[in-house]
Structures are given as structure tokens and as C-alpha cells.
Design a protein around this motif. Structure first.
Motif, PDB file in Angstrom:
ATOM      1  N   THR A 290       4.783   2.355   0.877  1.00  0.00           N
ATOM      2  CA  THR A 290       5.102   2.499   2.294  1.00  0.00           C
ATOM      3  C   THR A 290       6.602   2.452   2.577  1.00  0.00           C
ATOM      4  O   THR A 290       7.133   3.263   3.350  1.00  0.00           O
ATOM      5  CB  THR A 290       4.387   1.410   3.112  1.00  0.00           C
ATOM      6  N   GLY A 291       7.315   1.492   1.955  1.00  0.00           N
ATOM      7  CA  GLY A 291       8.758   1.407   2.191  1.00  0.00           C
ATOM      8  C   GLY A 291       9.500   2.647   1.747  1.00  0.00           C
ATOM      9  O   GLY A 291      10.419   3.123   2.424  1.00  0.00           O
ATOM     10  N   GLU A 292       9.104   3.192   0.603  1.00  0.00           N
ATOM     11  CA  GLU A 292       9.728   4.418   0.103  1.00  0.00           C
ATOM     12  C   GLU A 292       9.435   5.580   1.041  1.00  0.00           C
ATOM     13  O   GLU A 292      10.319   6.388   1.348  1.00  0.00           O
ATOM     14  CB  GLU A 292       9.211   4.731  -1.298  1.00  0.00           C
ATOM     15  N   TYR A 293       8.179   5.679   1.504  1.00  0.00           N
ATOM     16  CA  TYR A 293       7.819   6.759   2.425  1.00  0.00           C
ATOM     17  C   TYR A 293       8.667   6.679   3.699  1.00  0.00           C
ATOM     18  O   TYR A 293       9.214   7.686   4.170  1.00  0.00           O
ATOM     19  CB  TYR A 293       6.331   6.695   2.781  1.00  0.00           C
TER      20      TYR A 293
ATOM     21  N   ARG B  76       0.835  -1.209   0.000  1.00  0.00           N
ATOM     22  CA  ARG B  76       0.000   0.000   0.000  1.00  0.00           C
ATOM     23  C   ARG B  76       0.866   1.254   0.000  1.00  0.00           C
ATOM     24  O   ARG B  76       2.085   1.187   0.074  1.00  0.00           O
ATOM     25  CB  ARG B  76      -0.944  -0.012   1.206  1.00  0.00           C
ATOM     26  N   GLU B  77       0.168   2.383  -0.044  1.00  0.00           N
ATOM     27  CA  GLU B  77       0.871   3.664  -0.078  1.00  0.00           C
ATOM     28  C   GLU B  77       0.529   4.506   1.144  1.00  0.00           C
ATOM     29  O   GLU B  77      -0.526   4.344   1.763  1.00  0.00           O
ATOM     30  CB  GLU B  77       0.484   4.446  -1.340  1.00  0.00           C
ATOM     31  N   ILE B  78       1.439   5.415   1.451  1.00  0.00           N
ATOM     32  CA  ILE B  78       1.219   6.437   2.470  1.00  0.00           C
ATOM     33  C   ILE B  78       1.546   7.784   1.831  1.00  0.00           C
ATOM     34  O   ILE B  78       2.640   7.974   1.287  1.00  0.00           O
ATOM     35  CB  ILE B  78       2.088   6.194   3.717  1.00  0.00           C
TER      36      ILE B  78
ATOM     37  N   GLY C  29      13.404   8.592   7.037  1.00  0.00           N
ATOM     38  CA  GLY C  29      14.727   8.068   7.352  1.00  0.00           C
ATOM     39  C   GLY C  29      14.683   6.806   8.180  1.00  0.00           C
ATOM     40  O   GLY C  29      15.609   6.518   8.952  1.00  0.00           O
ATOM     41  N   ILE C  30      13.602   6.018   8.025  1.00  0.00           N
ATOM     42  CA  ILE C  30      13.381   4.788   8.787  1.00  0.00           C
ATOM     43  C   ILE C  30      13.531   3.595   7.850  1.00  0.00           C
ATOM     44  O   ILE C  30      12.955   3.569   6.764  1.00  0.00           O
ATOM     45  CB  ILE C  30      11.987   4.811   9.448  1.00  0.00           C
ATOM     46  N   VAL C  31      14.297   2.599   8.260  1.00  0.00           N
ATOM     47  CA  VAL C  31      14.617   1.444   7.419  1.00  0.00           C
ATOM     48  C   VAL C  31      13.454   0.446   7.423  1.00  0.00           C
ATOM     49  O   VAL C  31      13.020   0.013   8.495  1.00  0.00           O
ATOM     50  CB  VAL C  31      15.903   0.755   7.923  1.00  0.00           C
ATOM     51  N   PRO C  32      12.939   0.062   6.239  1.00  0.00           N
ATOM     52  CA  PRO C  32      11.789  -0.843   6.190  1.00  0.00           C
ATOM     53  C   PRO C  32      12.179  -2.325   6.124  1.00  0.00           C
ATOM     54  O   PRO C  32      13.110  -2.712   5.407  1.00  0.00           O
ATOM     55  CB  PRO C  32      11.071  -0.421   4.905  1.00  0.00           C
ATOM     56  N   PHE C  33      11.443  -3.133   6.873  1.00  0.00           N
ATOM     57  CA  PHE C  33      11.563  -4.591   6.870  1.00  0.00           C
ATOM     58  C   PHE C  33      10.203  -5.200   6.540  1.00  0.00           C
ATOM     59  O   PHE C  33       9.159  -4.585   6.784  1.00  0.00           O
ATOM     60  CB  PHE C  33      11.987  -5.113   8.255  1.00  0.00           C
TER      61      PHE C  33
ATOM     62  N   VAL D  34      12.498  -6.836  -2.523  1.00  0.00           N
ATOM     63  CA  VAL D  34      13.611  -6.046  -3.053  1.00  0.00           C
ATOM     64  C   VAL D  34      13.069  -4.904  -3.913  1.00  0.00           C
ATOM     65  O   VAL D  34      13.520  -3.754  -3.817  1.00  0.00           O
ATOM     66  CB  VAL D  34      14.566  -6.947  -3.862  1.00  0.00           C
ATOM     67  N   GLY D  35      12.080  -5.213  -4.764  1.00  0.00           N
ATOM     68  CA  GLY D  35      11.491  -4.185  -5.616  1.00  0.00           C
ATOM     69  C   GLY D  35      10.777  -3.097  -4.837  1.00  0.00           C
ATOM     70  O   GLY D  35      10.705  -1.948  -5.294  1.00  0.00           O
ATOM     71  N   ARG D  36      10.256  -3.458  -3.669  1.00  0.00           N
ATOM     72  CA  ARG D  36       9.549  -2.484  -2.818  1.00  0.00           C
ATOM     73  C   ARG D  36      10.491  -1.775  -1.851  1.00  0.00           C
ATOM     74  O   ARG D  36      10.049  -1.097  -0.928  1.00  0.00           O
ATOM     75  CB  ARG D  36       8.446  -3.193  -2.031  1.00  0.00           C
ATOM     76  N   ARG D  37      11.786  -1.970  -2.040  1.00  0.00           N
ATOM     77  CA  ARG D  37      12.830  -1.267  -1.289  1.00  0.00           C
ATOM     78  C   ARG D  37      12.890  -1.680   0.185  1.00  0.00           C
ATOM     79  O   ARG D  37      13.299  -0.896   1.045  1.00  0.00           O
ATOM     80  CB  ARG D  37      12.672   0.245  -1.429  1.00  0.00           C
ATOM     81  N   MET D  38      12.515  -2.918   0.470  1.00  0.00           N
ATOM     82  CA  MET D  38      12.731  -3.452   1.808  1.00  0.00           C
ATOM     83  C   MET D  38      14.227  -3.701   2.009  1.00  0.00           C
ATOM     84  O   MET D  38      14.930  -4.101   1.076  1.00  0.00           O
ATOM     85  CB  MET D  38      11.968  -4.761   2.000  1.00  0.00           C
ATOM     86  N   PHE D  39      14.690  -3.478   3.207  1.00  0.00           N
ATOM     87  CA  PHE D  39      16.085  -3.749   3.534  1.00  0.00           C
ATOM     88  C   PHE D  39      16.261  -5.170   4.054  1.00  0.00           C
ATOM     89  O   PHE D  39      17.294  -5.808   3.842  1.00  0.00           O
ATOM     90  CB  PHE D  39      16.569  -2.758   4.590  1.00  0.00           C
TER      91      PHE D  39
END
Length: 294
Positions: free
Chosen positions: A87-90, A80-82, A96-100, A131-136
Motif C-alpha cells: 500500500t505505501g509503495e502504491y 496489504r497490497e493494492i 504521489g501521496i506520502v504514506p504515514f 521504514v521497510g514498508r516505505r512509510m514517511f
């Protein structure tokens, strides 16, 4: 593996917020938030409501990158989006928070004193999407009720899947939770420490993991993992302890930082004004940061 995010998690001050309630735990999370089950009539409506709750937390000025190092998301939240951004990009670009990403599909039936994870179908495809959703990184949870063979099975499964995750350039959070109501919690923690040590010593230099562990009965029980070269960070789960109890226990375990879920959102309700909500969240975050600072 994103080196900037890795160093933020490895050396940053603060804690990791667990906002990853899945289908089975979402109704309880909503009830605690003040939304009863008769407020929605389908899973889609339920997930809409919980996303609004999570978005309210994430967009709050209290939820800031100065104190929150990372946030663990449920798959539905990742998709989803925020404020018009994934969400991960946001989380990373705005806060500046790392997404998992939470990847497990729940627990199997208890066997030999523990619950391993259910099979995770098409895990490679999910990791590719992450990976595509920019999760770390990822998170996966098992539960241990007592010492014994089931505990060893939990640890073996966790690290087998961790190696699969690492092949995608993601950092796995390994979470073999010891039930806080275990009749032999200390005994389980002794066996768990040995089993984890053996697995860690078998990892290569390019295979870093994060550990997420129940706050132990013996203070500083997991100190060796805080200093282990394969461990990025040692996280503490609240496991059903109240925030006050979890913070007290955490403060007695130097080097561990929080990754709380229920203890983080305790006291937040849908009926609060934005000012009340932000103040309650700010107080919760401040107390958890203080306990994580030891």
C-alpha cells in the motif's frame, strides 16, 4: 528522512487523508459505509471488508496526488497490497501521496481529564517495519477532555514517543485531540498551546514534527505553530464535526490544513456505483481542499 517527501508535506497544497480506523473503530466505519456487523463473522473478514473500502478510495481517480498530500494508514493496511503493490509503495509511486502509519494501540482509561495512549509494545520493531514498508512518518492519538494534569501527561507522552520515532528517520504526527464536547474546550486549548510550545522549543534542528489538532474555539489559536521552525505542518482533525462544520472552522484558521477521517468518507457507501462513488469522493475532496487553502 526522505527529503522529497518532507518538502512535499511541508510546502504542498492539499490535505492529508486519514484512512486509519483501527480494530475498535472499524465496525463504525463499515456501518457508515453501509456494511452492517452481520455481514462478517470474524475480525479477519472485517479487515478484508475495510481494506476493500480503503482500496476503493485510494484507487479512485478522485483520490489524486494533486489534492492529497499524504494518507495515514492502519497497520493492517500497510501490510496489504493494492493492485499488486504494498500500500505505501502504491500511494507514493502511483499516486504521489506520502504514506504515514498509525502506531498507537488505543487509549488508556481517563485520568485527570484526559486519556493517554496505552503502552505500545515492541514499538522499535514496528518502526523498523514501517521504514521497510516505505512509510514517511507515523501518527499517534491521545484525547483531552478538560484542562488539568491529564493534559500535561498527554503532551509529555506524545513528545517522548515522538523523539523515539525520530530516531528511526520517521516524522511523527503528534495528535493530542481536544474532545469537541469538552465543557471547557477553550481552556483546554489554551493550556495545550502552552504545553506544546514548551515541548517544541526543546526539540533540536533535526527533530521535525507534524501537529494534528482539534479545530480550535478561537480562530487562529495555533498560528504560532504554523510558523514554528520545528513544525513541518499543522493539521486539523475533524473530531466528530460534520464535513460542513469542519470545513467552515478550518477556513477560519489560515495555515492549517485538513487531516480528516469521518468527514472525508461522509456520504460514501458500498452500494454506490463506481461513478457515484467517485463523484461523491471528488466533491468531498474538493470541499476539503478549498477549506485547507486559506
Amino acid at each position: 528522512m526522505d527529503s522529497e517527501k518532507l518538502e512535499r508535506i511541508r510546502g504542498g497544497a492539499g490535505f492529508i487523508a486519514a484512512l486509519d480506523q483501527s480494530g475498535g473503530s472499524t465496525p463504525q466505519a463499515l456501518r457508515l459505509y453501509g456494511i452492517s456487523e452481520d455481514s462478517y463473522s470474524s475480525p479477519a473478514e472485517m479487515f478484508d471488508l475495510v481494506h476493500r473500502m480503503r482500496a476503493r478510495i485510494i484507487t479512485s481517480p478522485a483520490f489524486d496526488g494533486e489534492r492529497i498530500l499524504g494518507s495515514i494508514l492502519f497497520e493492517d493496511t500497510m501490510d496489504r497490497e493494492i493492485d499488486g503493490r504494498p500500500t505505501g509503495e502504491y500511494l507514493w509511486e502511483v499516486k504521489g501521496i506520502v504514506p504515514f502509519l498509525k502506531i498507537d494501540k488505543g487509549l488508556a482509561a481517563q485520568t485527570h481529564g484526559a486519556q493517554v495512549m496505552k503502552p505500545i509494545p515492541e514499538l522499535d520493531a514496528l518502526l523498523t517495519r514501517a521504514v521497510g514498508r516505505r512509510m514517511f512518518g507515523t501518527k499517534m492519538r491521545s484525547v483531552i477532555k478538560a484542562p488539568g494534569g491529564g493534559l500535561d501527561a498527554v503532551v509529555a507522552q506524545q513528545f517522548t514517543i515522538a523523539r523515539q520515532i525520530l530516531r528511526f528517520g520517521l516524522v511523527p504526527i503528534v495528535e493530542p485531540e481536544v474532545d469537541i464536547h469538552s465543557p471547557d474546550k477553550a481552556g483546554a486549548e489554551n493550556q495545550l498551546r502552552t504545553a506544546i510550545r514548551e515541548e517544541l522549543d526543546g526539540l533540536g534542528e533535526d527533530q521535525p514534527v507534524i501537529l494534528k489538532l482539534t479545530l480550535p474555539e478561537r480562530d487562529d489559536h495555533y498560528r504560532e505553530f504554523v510558523d514554528h521552525p520545528r513544525v513541518v505542518r499543522v493539521l486539523a482533525l475533524s473530531g466528530g464535526y460534520s464535513r460542513a462544520e469542519a470545513n467552515t472552522r478550518l477556513a477560519r484558521n489560515p495555515g492549517m490544513i485538513a487531516s480528516f477521517s469521518r468527514a472525508l468518507t461522509e456520504g460514501l457507501t458500498a452500494g454506490q456505483s463506481d461513478a457515484e462513488f467517485d463523484a461523491a469522493l471528488d466533491g468531498a475532496i474538493a470541499s476539503i481542499v478549498a477549506a485547507s487553502r486559506t
